[in-house]
Enzyme design. Structure first.
Site, PDB file in Angstrom:
ATOM      1  N   CYS A 275       0.819  -1.219   0.000  1.00 33.55           N
ATOM      2  CA  CYS A 275       0.000   0.000   0.000  1.00 33.55           C
ATOM      3  C   CYS A 275       0.849   1.263   0.000  1.00 33.55           C
ATOM      4  O   CYS A 275       0.648   2.143  -0.825  1.00 33.55           O
ATOM      5  CB  CYS A 275      -0.963  -0.012   1.165  1.00 33.55           C
ATOM      6  SG  CYS A 275      -2.283  -1.187   0.875  1.00 33.55           S
ATOM      7  N   HIS A 276       1.779   1.362   0.934  1.00 35.53           N
ATOM      8  CA  HIS A 276       2.617   2.551   0.962  1.00 35.53           C
ATOM      9  C   HIS A 276       4.077   2.195   1.156  1.00 35.53           C
ATOM     10  O   HIS A 276       4.881   3.010   1.593  1.00 35.53           O
ATOM     11  CB  HIS A 276       2.142   3.525   2.044  1.00 35.53           C
ATOM     12  CG  HIS A 276       0.654   3.649   2.097  1.00 35.53           C
ATOM     13  ND1 HIS A 276      -0.127   2.879   2.929  1.00 35.53           N
ATOM     14  CD2 HIS A 276      -0.206   4.385   1.376  1.00 35.53           C
ATOM     15  CE1 HIS A 276      -1.397   3.156   2.726  1.00 35.53           C
ATOM     16  NE2 HIS A 276      -1.479   4.067   1.794  1.00 35.53           N
ATOM     17  N   GLY A 277       4.402   0.901   0.874  1.00 38.89           N
ATOM     18  CA  GLY A 277       5.800   0.501   0.849  1.00 38.89           C
ATOM     19  C   GLY A 277       6.488   0.321   2.195  1.00 38.89           C
ATOM     20  O   GLY A 277       7.535   0.911   2.425  1.00 38.89           O
TER      21      GLY A 277
END
Ligand code: HEM
Ligand code: FES
Lengths: 185, 434
Positions: free
Chosen positions: A149-151
């Site tokens: 999702c956001h690493g």
């Protein structure tokens, strides 16, 4: 009580008003308490219900899990990652200096038996399921899990190493019922 | 309030006891309106019509919808395939939500350009911002109902935002969920609230209109009306203009509903929710993209506040700022037509918001221009977020002081009649009527 009364009269000479003030305050407080008491059930009803709480343990048979393999089970509606770690993976998790960690925690404190890593598979950033449990999925830079999702990158102990997630993957409450059976929750 | 001049005796009998006819006569018929309103003034009534459409289609959908994790997705598919005209009703509701946001965004940017938030319309403006917040909540809740992958993971990510709050964050999230993850209890309450909130919006819209009718509409010139020469009755002039605008809107809206009903949606939402599998790319609905970009742009800690909490604060602050806008922009001139510097920065803000939207739609680590790996969307996001706050918090207060406004006409009527009237031009004339 009488002395307290007198003191009050001294500071506020008008006897009638003082009593009235007290009554108003007491009534107000009582009323506020009543409103609060009436509101509480309306607020608390949204918390997990008894059946939801009751359904909150899951038993897992560890027998079929091979060394190095990861499985995902469902506990309280969310995934729990169970990993049978290889020597290399344990080694990997233990050799990192604590100071290199975002959320410092020793691997020893995150497992009951070094071979079995059991973590809640929910990214501590905003709740996505990190990849890496299935064969061929991206595991991130630290060979643990990678949240798409956001690493966020997690290591072989489920600890956050890189990315926006603030804390390590949480450890659920679990008990080994026998060598090959574990109860989560 | 002048009495209605109805001659019908039944109408008179009713009006004597409950003055509804007098009220309508006053507010919709003779209601004096500036005569120079342009088409940007169509979007208010358009928003109202779309709100009613959403409520009507929503109530009909809820007659066929089942708010249960095992049935929700299938019940929506049944609406699409089996329920008579169900596909039409759902597509109108789905695209109606997008249309609602397009209209309201234009409506808001109209206000920003013409200074409609300035005295005496501060409360009118603040009620509008409240409506925007309620709309966002409603649309978020509604998007969860079809229980597709995006529904589920959108709900998970957004509810998890609250876990950023120190100490009470986790209990709040559990409370919102009614469990330990987004589940049946969550779906049920989201349905209940999705049903309720639009009616709360109607209530706030009524207050919005009461506030509007207290001082009347602002106008493109941004000065107060000075008398009957500046005004025309609402009916038939603006009723007709609003209806014409509605016609144009319906043509465009129909193009979407009938030819590209899923253009604005995400295909993953036609995959049933799977709590054990996150889709590789989670993106919110397009109308949330700029806010999503702001949320993700904060990647650093400040003091004891961590990045996650700061992102959430920045996202809410981006809307919260609008509440205090009337006090950030102290320039006495409303309309950007007479504000040479503000007029240019206004367009920079518009572009900035579009950029934020693009950033929100992309992965933070992807390069903005292929081949230029060093410049990623996260960097563009940080820059455009910084500019957004700079515009409201620094630029507007500064411009209120340093900008020299162009001369204002003495009345709305004056430039139209072409009197020239240079004598009447007073630079930066205070907008309040004496
Ligand atoms: C402010 C007005 C409203 C907005 C912005 C809104 C927005 C939405 C959105 C975005 C969806 C998801 C559409 C999809 O992807 O399928 C939805 C679904 C739904 N809404 Fe609304 N809605 C509004 C009013 C209402 C009202 C008043 C009701 C009921 C009284 C309602 C009932 C439903 C139902 C049953 C669904 C699920 C069926 C479906 O997904 O199509 N809505 N809404
Ligand atoms: S939810 Fe995993 S990185 Fe954001």
């Amino acid at each position: 009580m009488a002395t307290t009364g007198e003191e009050t009269f001294e500071s506020q000479p008008q006897e009638g008003e003082t009593r009235r003030d007290f009554l108003t305050l007491a009534t107000g407080a009582f009323g506020a308490f009543g409103v609060g008491a009436a509101a509480w059930p309306l607020i608390d009803q949204m918390n997990p219900a008894a059946d939801t709480l009751a359904a909150s343990t899951t038993e897992v048979n560890l027998e079929p899990i091979q060394e190095g393999q990861r499985v995902v089970i469902k506990w309280r509606g969310k995934p729990v990652f169970i990993t049978r770690r290889s020597e290399a993976q344990i080694e990997e998790a233990r050799k990192v200096p604590i100071s290199a960690l975002v959320d410092p925690e020793k691997d020893e404190d995150r497992v009951q038996k070094p071979e079995w890593l059991i973590v809640v598979g929910v990214c501590t950033h905003l709740g996505c399921i990190p990849l890496g449990s299935k064969q061929g999925e991206k595991r991130g830079e630290y060979q643990g899990w990678f949240c798409p999702c956001h690493g966020s990158h997690y290591d072989t102990s489920g600890r956050i190493r890189k990315g926006p997630a603030p804390t390590n993957l949480p450890i659920p409450k679990y008990t080994f019922l026998s060598d090959k059976l574990v109860r989560v929750g | 309030m002048s009495k209605t001049n109805q001659t019908n005796s039944v109408v008179k009998w009713v009006d004597d006891r409950l003055p509804v006819f007098t009220f309508m006569q006053h507010e919709l018929h003779e209601y004096p309106t500036p005569k120079n309103l342009n088409y940007f003034w169509n979007f208010g009534s358009l928003a109202g019509i779309v709100l009613v459409t959403m409520i009507v289609t929503g109530i009909v959908l809820s007659m066929h919808y089942t708010p249960h994790v095992d049935y929700a997705f299938d019940s929506v598919e049944r609406i699409m395939r089996d329920v008579n005209h169900g596909w039409l009703i759902r597509y109108v509701h789905m695209n109606g939500a997008s249309a609602f946001f397009i209209i309201v965004f234009i409506h808001i940017f109209r206000g920003l350009y013409y200074g409609s938030y300035k005295a005496p319309r501060e409360l009118l403006w603040m009620l509008g911002v409240l409506i925007l917040l309620l709309m966002m909540a409603t649309a978020f809740l509604g998007y969860v109902l079809p229980w597709g992958q995006m529904s589920f993971w959108g709900a998970t990510v957004i509810t998890n935002l609250f876990s950023a709050i120190p100490l009470i964050g986790e209990p709040i999230v559990t409370w919102l969920w009614g469990g330990f993850s987004v589940d049946n209890a969550t779906l049920n309450r989201f349905f209940s609230l999705h049903f309720l909130l639009p009616f709360v919006i109607v209530g706030v819209v009524v207050l919005h209109i009461v506030a509007l009718h207290t001082h009347g509409s602002n106008n493109p010139v941004g000065i107060d009306t000075t008398g009957n020469d500046d005004q025309i009755p609402f009916h038939p002039y603006y009723t007709v203009k609003d209806l014409f605008g509605l016609g144009v809107f319906l043509v465009l809206f129909s193009l979407f509903v009938f030819y590209a009903p899923n253009y604005l949606g995400h295909p993953d939402n036609y995959i049933p929710a799977d709590p054990l599998q996150t889709p590789p790319h989670i993106v919110p609905e397009w109308y949330f993209l700029p806010f999503y970009a702001i949320l993700r742009s904060i990647t650093f800690d400040i003091w004891f506040l961590d990045a996650k909490l700061l992102g959430v604060i920045a996202m809410f602050a981006s809307i919260g700022l609008l509440f205090i806008l009337p006090w950030l922009d102290r320039s006495p001139v409303r309309s950007a037509r007479f504000r040479p510097i503000y007029r240019q920065f206004y367009w920079v803000l518009v572009i900035d918001c579009f950029i934020l939207g693009i950033v929100g739609a992309n992965s933070p680590d992807d390069p903005v221009f292929s081949g230029l790996d060093g410049f990623q969307f996260i960097h563009l996001g940080m820059m455009s977020t910084a500019y957004y706050f700079f515009h409201f918090l620094i630029l507007l207060p500064l411009l209120s002081v340093i900008e020299k406004p162009d001369p204002l006409p003495a009345s709305i009527n004056e430039p139209i009649l072409g009197g020239g009237g240079n004598a009447a031009l007073a630079p930066g004339k205070p907008m309040e009527k004496p």
